[in-house]
Structures are given as C-alpha cells and as structure tokens.
Motif scaffolding. Structure first.
Motif, PDB file in Angstrom:
ATOM      1  N   VAL A 174      -3.324  -2.866  -8.167  1.00 43.18           N
ATOM      2  CA  VAL A 174      -2.340  -2.982  -7.089  1.00 43.18           C
ATOM      3  C   VAL A 174      -2.827  -2.197  -5.879  1.00 43.18           C
ATOM      4  O   VAL A 174      -2.826  -2.686  -4.747  1.00 43.18           O
ATOM      5  N   ARG A 175      -3.267  -0.974  -6.123  1.00 47.87           N
ATOM      6  CA  ARG A 175      -3.771  -0.155  -5.014  1.00 47.87           C
ATOM      7  C   ARG A 175      -5.105  -0.687  -4.497  1.00 47.87           C
ATOM      8  O   ARG A 175      -5.348  -0.681  -3.284  1.00 47.87           O
ATOM      9  N   SER A 233       3.969  -3.544  -6.943  1.00 44.47           N
ATOM     10  CA  SER A 233       3.934  -2.227  -6.304  1.00 44.47           C
ATOM     11  C   SER A 233       5.332  -1.623  -6.226  1.00 44.47           C
ATOM     12  O   SER A 233       5.490  -0.398  -6.304  1.00 44.47           O
TER      13      SER A 233
END
Length: 223
Positions: free
Chosen positions: A102-103, A153
C-alpha cells in the motif's frame, strides 16, 4: 526468531527480497535497513551490496515481487460485472496480505517486468476479454486499483473493520463506545449512529462501494 528462520537457505536476490518483504509486512518499511536485513539473513551487511545497491533498490524489488505474484482470479464468470468484482477483491486481498505494498504503491512507480506482467498486463487483458474497449479497459483498471488502494490504506489502521481479525468484535465494541459517549451537543449524528460508524472500515463497506463503482462503470461503458 525471525532471523533464525531466515537462515539456512542459499542466498539469492529472490531470497533477499522475500525476507525484506516479510520484515516490511510484519513490521514496517521504516524498520527495514541493510543491517537489519543482513542480520535476518545471517550474512554480513556488505554481502547484500553485491545483489542490490541499497534500500531503495530493495524496495523496488519488493514491489516487483508482490505485484508480480498477484493472483489473477480464475475466469469462471466472464461478465464485465463479475470480472471487475473479482479483480477488485483480488487486489484488496493482495494489499491486506502484503500491507507494505500500500505504501509502496503510494510512493513509487513500479516498472519491474514481473509486476507489469502480473498486476498490469494480465489484468488489463482480463478486462478486455470481458468486453471492455481499449480505453475503457485501462480506465476501469485504474478505478479498480485506486479504489482498492484507497480502501486498504483506510482499513489498515482500523482493524475493527477486518472480519478475520481475532479482536475485531472487541475493537468494534470499544469504537462504538467511543462514538456513543461523545458530547451529544457537539456530535449528535455520530452519537446516534455509533453502531453504523463502526462499519466504515468493514469489508461490507468495501463491497457497498464496489457495487457503486460497478454500477457506474456499467452505465458509462455499456453503450
């Protein structure tokens, strides 16, 4: 211990990325350092530089590894609606299994051949097979990834929304209590809807949003 589990196998670039992915998923990307990774692998830090030039290159490798292993849903149902739903659920599953992605998705552009084949080429191909035109296939792909990424997220720091979380019920109860005990004169709607507020990061909410997305996609591309 994690480091001990990681030792005893031949050192390869693939093995380095596997262990780096585990560290990032189980802990955090910021925890990953060359020294920490070398310790988990049971090698000297300088050894890793013969495979990768530094942490940034390893992070690129993690993105390529995770997205390259994207599990394309089986083509049991081929309608546009079923394909979009299956792909969105598959992307959410990947992001929950590998929260580090996600990051990584949010901070870098992956151009690795594995990721482009697994999470780009194959997915767009499936959308075209489902009947989406050339431009629509690309646009729908973007909607699927962006929606799944945004929800993943949002859900990540709110574990009470995950049905499979071992403490989900207790965390929801605490969150419901938090909303329900806010000053009613300041937050009348949140107090009254305390139960419903706890469902915002839930899989049910993801499916509701996905239904809305699919309805819109079919209206815009159904001509």
């Amino acid at each position: 211990m994690a480091g001990q589990r990681s030792r005893g196998r031949a050192l390869t670039a693939e093995r380095i990325i596997e262990v780096a992915t585990r560290i990032c998923d189980e802990e955090d990307i910021d925890v990953l350092t060359i020294r920490r990774l070398a310790a988990d692998l049971g090698v000297g830090a300088m050894t890793l530089y013969s495979y990768f030039r530094g942490k940034e290159e390893i992070l690129d490798g993690i993105a390529d590894y995770v997205m390259g292993n994207f599990r394309l849903p089986t083509a049991e149902e081929t309608s546009p609606e079923a394909v979009v739903r299956a792909l969105a659920l598959a992307f959410l599953e990947m992001m929950r299994e590998h929260p580090s992605i996600v990051r990584l998705f949010s901070t870098r552009v992956s151009t690795g051949p594995r990721s482009m084949r697994g999470a780009f080429e194959a997915v767009i191909g499936r959308l075209r097979e489902a009947g989406f035109g050339d431009r629509d296939a690309v646009r729908v792909y973007g909607l699927i990834v962006q929606y799944s990424l945004g929800f993943a997220s949002y859900q990540a720091p709110r574990p009470w929304g995950k049905a499979d979380h071992p403490e989900a019920a207790e965390l929801r109860r605490r969150r419901r209590h938090f909303y329900g005990t806010l000053p009613r004169e300041d937050f009348p709607h949140m107090v009254e809807l305390a139960e419903e507020m706890t469902t915002l990061p839930s899989d049910e909410q993801f499916l509701f949003g996905l239904d809305c997305l699919i309805d819109g996609v079919l209206r815009r591309t159904g001509d």
